[in-house]
Design an enzyme around this catalytic site. Structure first.
Site, PDB file in Angstrom:
ATOM      1  N   CYS A 219       0.810  -1.214   0.000  1.00  0.00           N
ATOM      2  CA  CYS A 219       0.000   0.000   0.000  1.00  0.00           C
ATOM      3  C   CYS A 219       0.851   1.274   0.000  1.00  0.00           C
ATOM      4  O   CYS A 219       2.083   1.221   0.080  1.00  0.00           O
ATOM      5  CB  CYS A 219      -0.960  -0.040   1.192  1.00  0.00           C
ATOM      6  SG  CYS A 219      -2.334   1.141   1.074  1.00  0.00           S
ATOM      7  N   ASP A 220       0.171   2.416  -0.035  1.00  0.00           N
ATOM      8  CA  ASP A 220       0.775   3.720  -0.315  1.00  0.00           C
ATOM      9  C   ASP A 220       2.056   4.026   0.459  1.00  0.00           C
ATOM     10  O   ASP A 220       3.020   4.530  -0.109  1.00  0.00           O
ATOM     11  CB  ASP A 220      -0.226   4.843   0.001  1.00  0.00           C
ATOM     12  CG  ASP A 220      -1.398   4.870  -0.940  1.00  0.00           C
ATOM     13  OD1 ASP A 220      -1.846   3.782  -1.361  1.00  0.00           O
ATOM     14  OD2 ASP A 220      -1.896   5.964  -1.232  1.00  0.00           O
ATOM     15  N   LYS A 221       2.065   3.778   1.756  1.00  0.00           N
ATOM     16  CA  LYS A 221       3.186   4.229   2.579  1.00  0.00           C
ATOM     17  C   LYS A 221       4.297   3.199   2.689  1.00  0.00           C
ATOM     18  O   LYS A 221       5.416   3.540   3.096  1.00  0.00           O
ATOM     19  CB  LYS A 221       2.679   4.590   3.989  1.00  0.00           C
ATOM     20  CG  LYS A 221       1.526   5.604   4.019  1.00  0.00           C
ATOM     21  CD  LYS A 221       1.882   6.902   3.346  1.00  0.00           C
ATOM     22  CE  LYS A 221       0.753   7.922   3.404  1.00  0.00           C
ATOM     23  NZ  LYS A 221      -0.419   7.561   2.604  1.00  0.00           N
TER      24      LYS A 221
ATOM     25  N   CYS B  53      -4.974  -0.326  -4.502  1.00  0.00           N
ATOM     26  CA  CYS B  53      -6.047   0.297  -5.266  1.00  0.00           C
ATOM     27  C   CYS B  53      -5.722   0.359  -6.753  1.00  0.00           C
ATOM     28  O   CYS B  53      -4.602   0.708  -7.151  1.00  0.00           O
ATOM     29  CB  CYS B  53      -6.289   1.721  -4.772  1.00  0.00           C
ATOM     30  SG  CYS B  53      -6.879   1.798  -3.082  1.00  0.00           S
TER      31      CYS B  53
ATOM     32  N   SER C 186      -5.103  12.084  -2.517  1.00  0.00           N
ATOM     33  CA  SER C 186      -4.902  10.749  -3.048  1.00  0.00           C
ATOM     34  C   SER C 186      -4.438  10.852  -4.483  1.00  0.00           C
ATOM     35  O   SER C 186      -4.859  11.747  -5.223  1.00  0.00           O
ATOM     36  CB  SER C 186      -6.205   9.948  -2.987  1.00  0.00           C
ATOM     37  OG  SER C 186      -6.105   8.753  -3.741  1.00  0.00           O
TER      38      SER C 186
END
Length: 570
Positions: A120-122, A197, A473
């Site tokens: 995920c993102d981080k 995502c 985002s």
């Protein structure tokens, strides 16, 4: 040969040997390179639920290649799950907490190398920051994207939805365009596999950045999280990390100024997330590179055009980008600009890695002579509202809009803004200001992206601009300017703009200004005082510690680092 091989007879050797023998580790294995598998698996989010299976594959591959694997768990935030508490204040701080956890486990145990399972993102930026900080042999395995599905009910007839659609349709519900049942039905089908995502949000964008930096095996991004290919990469990556450790090929030989330049150019070409700017700045800071990352976006934005139109930038999906050739194919289109001699974890240069990459769909990945847009995917704006810069995803601005001017409508949080939207208090032509939401002001960077998504769901995103120092985002689309620097809580001009004052955003000359004389802005800033923040949890809470340690966002919002001198980009 390996730093983990302690002197026989020493205290450290004896107590560790006793521990490991009790775990069934054989004497001959104790002399092998000891590799940490940084596994961010947890059961809170679909971003991570497949990582345990991949970890087992990596583990076996390390053993087969002559290494001794140790699975190490760390914190792992999900932007759509761990954003629930304290208005998402934990998301950005968790990136840096992860870096510190990796340091504690790697350096405390004195292990020889690490392979990071990034999702995920981080997690991807945290793993790259960790590699840059520790400078031990390191390799990232980016673990893939999810796919959406079709929904059928009274309103939808086999219409395709993914998490981005769900995110935006909250705004449609707020304005009465859809029912709660419609939204519920969407959530039932929007995610059909594990992984991050869909679309070029921050997660997929950072997977691409990791490959462009040379820190993954070629072709690792984007990749479907639930397919055979990701398992093959897990096996290959497990083998390669042992070879990296034996060869002592270190991250700071790979994460160089040339590599940072390559990553910036690739982000510009694909229209990646605005958050890549802060994360690349943080990676450069951890690598102690004197690089002005924001200046690089400005410099290369003059030449690098948008080559892909993957959501939210256009109609194509992440799986289309993978099928068209992925990151290696995009980079091959950029080969006349890239630093082809930059070293990668393969032991080869970038030019060698991309030499045989081909574009399999010329509409999904265009050439520089036939781009999707003459503008880059991401650009830096400057002006009296953002003297240190602000970021816009030009590829997601509707209709290649040239400028937007409107009165400031100010909110201190997205909940208040979403409520105003539902009450009809946000109008076409407004410039919505969301402030005191940055790394220091949150602290921890407060969500602004749900409000932006709600504007799209409400159908007015093409007529309302949003400027913020809060968390956006990579999936957001619209007339959005983020990461205004300095942030409001650090005494940036965003703190003193007043309701009704005219804000001018120009996407051609890349400027953002309020129609107020500079001397008046300076007078206001001299009289300005930061607002106290009530977080709860006492002065010892992690958010309180973060507030005291976080550095300026232009430096990547890292913790506790002194400013390093940056070279000006010519």
């Amino acid at each position: 040969m390996f730093r983990s091989n302690f002197k026989p007879g020493s205290t450290r050797w004896a107590v560790r040997r006793a521990q490991w023998r009790s775990m069934g580790i054989r004497e001959e294995d104790m002399h092998k390179p000891k590799i940490a598998i940084i596994n961010t698996s947890n059961k809170l989010s679909c971003c991570y639920v497949h990582l345990d299976e991949l970890c087992r594959i990596v583990e076996q591959a390390i053993r087969d290649a002559g290494g001794l694997p140790f699975e190490v768990r760390t914190v792992a935030p999900s932007d759509f799950v761990t954003s629930a508490g304290k208005k998402a204040r934990y998301l950005m701080p968790t990136r840096d907490l992860m870096v510190n956890e990796v340091e504690c486990m790697m350096e405390g145990a004195v292990l020889d190398g690490m392979i990071c399972l990034s999702s995920c993102d981080k997690t991807t930026p945290a793993h790259l920051m960790s590699a840059a900080r520790l400078n031990v042999p390191s390799l990232l395995l980016t673990c893939g994207y999810q796919v959406g599905g079709k929904c059928s009910n009274e309103k939808f007839d086999d219409q395709f939805f993914d998490i981005d659609d769900v995110y935006e349709q909250v705004g449609a519900l707020a304005t009465g365009a859809i029912s709660e049942k419609d939204l519920t039905d969407m959530t039932d089908v929007a995610i059909q596999s594990p992984g991050v995502c869909a679309g070029l949000g921050t997660a997929n964008s950072m997977h691409i950045v990791a490959e462009a930096l040379g820190m993954t095996l070629p072709g690792n991004s984007p990749i479907w999280a639930n397919g055979r290919k990701v398992k093959e990469y897990a096996q290959a990556a497990g083998k390669r990390i042992v070879e990296l450790t034996q060869a002592q090929l270190l991250p700071r030989s790979i994460i160089t100024e040339k590599a940072i330049q390559n990553a910036v150019m690739t982000v510009l070409a694909v229209g990646g997330s605005v958050n890549t700017v802060r994360h690349l700045s943080a990676i450069a800071t951890e690598a102690e590179l004197p690089v002005d990352v924001i200046g690089l976006y400005e410099k290369y934005g003059k030449d690098i055009k948008l080559l892909t139109s993957v959501r939210p930038n256009g109609p194509y999906r992440t799986e289309d980008l993978e099928a068209a050739g992925g990151t290696t194919a995009v980079m091959n289109q950029l080969r006349d600009f890239l630093n082809l001699d930059a070293l990668t974890v393969t032991g080869n240069a970038v030019g060698d890695n991309i030499a045989h990459a081909s574009v399999k769909n010329n509409e999904v990945i265009r050439t520089l002579n036939n781009p999707v847009s003459q503008r880059p995917g991401v650009a830096i704006l400057r002006g009296n509202l953002a003297p240190d810069g602000a970021i816009v995803k030009l590829s997601a601005v509707p209709g290649e809009l040239e400028q937007f001017t409107g009165p400031a409508n100010i909110y201190e949080g997205e909940d208040e803004a979403i409520e105003a939207l539902s009450q009809g208090n946000i109008h076409k032509g407004d410039v919505i200001v969301l402030r005191n939401m940055g790394p220091a002001g949150g602290p921890g960077t407060v969500f602004a992206c749900s409000f932006v998504a709600a504007l799209n769901g409400a159908g007015i995103a093409e007529h309302v601009a949003v400027i913020t120092d809060g968390e956006l985002s990579g999936l957001n689309r619209g007339i959005i300017v983020g990461q205004l620097m300095p942030e409001a809580a650090a005494g940036g001009p965003l703190a003193v703009v007043k309701p009704g004052e005219t804000v001018q955003i120009n996407f051609v000359d890349l400027s953002i200004n309020m129609d107020v004389p500079q001397e008046i802005i300076e007078q206001r800033l001299q009289a300005w005082q930061p607002k106290p923040i009530e977080l709860g949890g006492g002065s010892g809470s992690y958010l309180s510690q973060y507030a005291q340690l976080v550095q300026p966002i232009a430096q990547g919002a890292v913790l506790g680092k002194r400013r390093i001198h940056t070279k000006q980009v010519e």
